[in-house]
Design a protein around this motif. Structure first.
Motif, short mmCIF file in Angstrom:
data_model
loop_
_atom_site.label_atom_id
_atom_site.label_comp_id
_atom_site.label_asym_id
_atom_site.label_seq_id
_atom_site.Cartn_x
_atom_site.Cartn_y
_atom_site.Cartn_z
N LEU A 1 8.07 12.70 -3.76
CA LEU A 1 7.63 11.34 -3.45
C LEU A 1 6.11 11.27 -3.43
N LYS A 2 5.47 12.26 -2.83
CA LYS A 2 4.00 12.28 -2.73
C LYS A 2 3.37 12.29 -4.12
N GLU A 3 3.86 13.17 -4.99
CA GLU A 3 3.30 13.28 -6.33
C GLU A 3 3.60 12.03 -7.17
N ALA A 4 4.82 11.50 -7.02
CA ALA A 4 5.21 10.31 -7.78
C ALA A 4 4.36 9.11 -7.39
N LEU A 5 4.12 8.94 -6.10
CA LEU A 5 3.28 7.83 -5.64
C LEU A 5 1.85 7.98 -6.13
N GLU A 6 1.37 9.22 -6.18
CA GLU A 6 0.02 9.48 -6.66
C GLU A 6 -0.11 9.03 -8.11
N VAL A 7 0.87 9.42 -8.95
CA VAL A 7 0.86 9.03 -10.37
C VAL A 7 0.99 7.52 -10.50
N PHE A 8 1.89 6.94 -9.73
CA PHE A 8 2.16 5.50 -9.82
C PHE A 8 0.91 4.68 -9.50
N ASP B 1 0.85 -1.18 0.00
CA ASP B 1 0.00 0.00 0.00
C ASP B 1 0.89 1.24 0.00
N LYS B 2 0.28 2.43 -0.03
CA LYS B 2 1.07 3.65 -0.14
C LYS B 2 2.04 3.84 1.03
N GLU B 3 1.57 3.49 2.22
CA GLU B 3 2.43 3.68 3.40
C GLU B 3 3.64 2.77 3.35
N THR B 4 3.41 1.49 3.01
CA THR B 4 4.53 0.54 2.90
C THR B 4 5.45 0.93 1.76
N MET B 5 4.86 1.37 0.64
CA MET B 5 5.67 1.77 -0.51
C MET B 5 6.55 2.97 -0.16
#
Length: 280
Positions: free
Chosen positions: A201-208, A181-185
């Motif tokens: 990191l926040k924006e990259a995870l959102e796109v990913f 999940d996002k937290e673990t990632m």
């Protein structure tokens, strides 16, 4: 002897429990999960954390179970006999020890990785049942039985390309690595890029994660591909603002070729972005 994770590998609680359960039961640990979720790396980190040597057997479609035990090099023996070489008198000189033999004879308890077992023929797992159960095998050419000095920690990975036999599954402790999940990632990324700016990191995870949710993708981007993408974003000094959008579905992220690995997925993604733009 317990695996508690390592500084280089983010192991969830259920994954740590699975590793330790397999060690306690003295059964092979069968790890499944999407490609790129760290199955192979897990064996490396378990070996490092428990201070054990790691022996790796990477399986191919042509791999036979016998190769993991030993192979008799009859061709070399024939050639040496034609040349009059004295060593032909001892057949031991032509026995090539496989990875299982090396693990069985190791003076220290080792971690044995059988990587991507589902690539091999369907009979491959069944051909190893006796050896993994009894921790011994017979060498017909030399008439000797090879027994494990101590039972290795056996870890087996599968990408689910084909079903494994029930008889084999019964002898394993099974664990499926869920996609983080996002937290673990975020914890995983922190291990690899400790100085990464939080905004990027926040924006990259959102796109990913939005990209992973696209229906119809042939291959969803994995953890390893996210790490590759972040490495490129840093190398090219891409600012977080480039990844931002009021409607991120209408923007093609930079260097998306690190995330999407075939032309059908790229075309699908670009088509969805075009349709989203047209509908604005």
């Amino acid at each position: 002897m317990r695996f508690e994770g390592s500084k280089n590998y983010v192991a969830t609680d259920d994954l740590r429990l699975a590793v330790n359960a397999a060690i306690t039961l003295q059964r092979p640990l069968l790890i499944k999960g999407e490609p790129g979720t760290g199955k192979t790396m897990l064996a490396e980190e378990v070996a490092a954390a428990l201070d054990m040597p790691l022996l790796q057997w990477h399986i191919k479609s042509t791999t036979k179970a016998q190769q993991g035990l030993y192979e008799y090099d009859a061709v070399s023996r024939l050639r040496d006999s034609q040349l009059g070489d004295e060593k032909v008198k001892d057949i031991h000189n032509y026995i090539v020890r496989g990875v299982l033999w090396q693990a069985f004879e190791s003076e220290r308890q080792s971690v044995l990785l059988i990587d991507e077992i589902d690539k091999a023929d369907i009979e491959f797992p069944n051909d190893l049942l006796r050896e993994l159960d009894r921790m011994e095998f017979y060498v017909y050419e030399t008439r000797q039985t090879v027994k494990a000095r101590q039972r290795p920690v056996v870890m087996i990975t599968s990408n689910n390309e084909k079903e494994l036999p029930d008889a084999f599954l019964r002898r394993c402790f099974f664990h499926y690595i869920k996609f983080p999940d996002k937290e673990t990632m975020q914890r995983i990324v922190d291990v690899h890029f400790p100085g990464l700016k939080k905004e990027l990191l926040k924006e990259a995870l959102e796109v990913f994660f939005q990209m992973r949710e696209i229906p119809g993708l042939k291959k969803k981007p994995s953890t390893s591909e996210l790490l590759d993408w972040l490495k490129l974003l840093l190398a090219e000094d891409i600012p977080a603002e480039v990844l931002k959008s009021k409607d991120s579905k209408t923007v093609i992220p930079p260097l998306h070729g690190a995330l999407l690995k075939n032309e059908q997925d790229v075309q699908l993604f670009e088509r969805l972005v075009f349709m989203a733009r047209a509908g604005r």
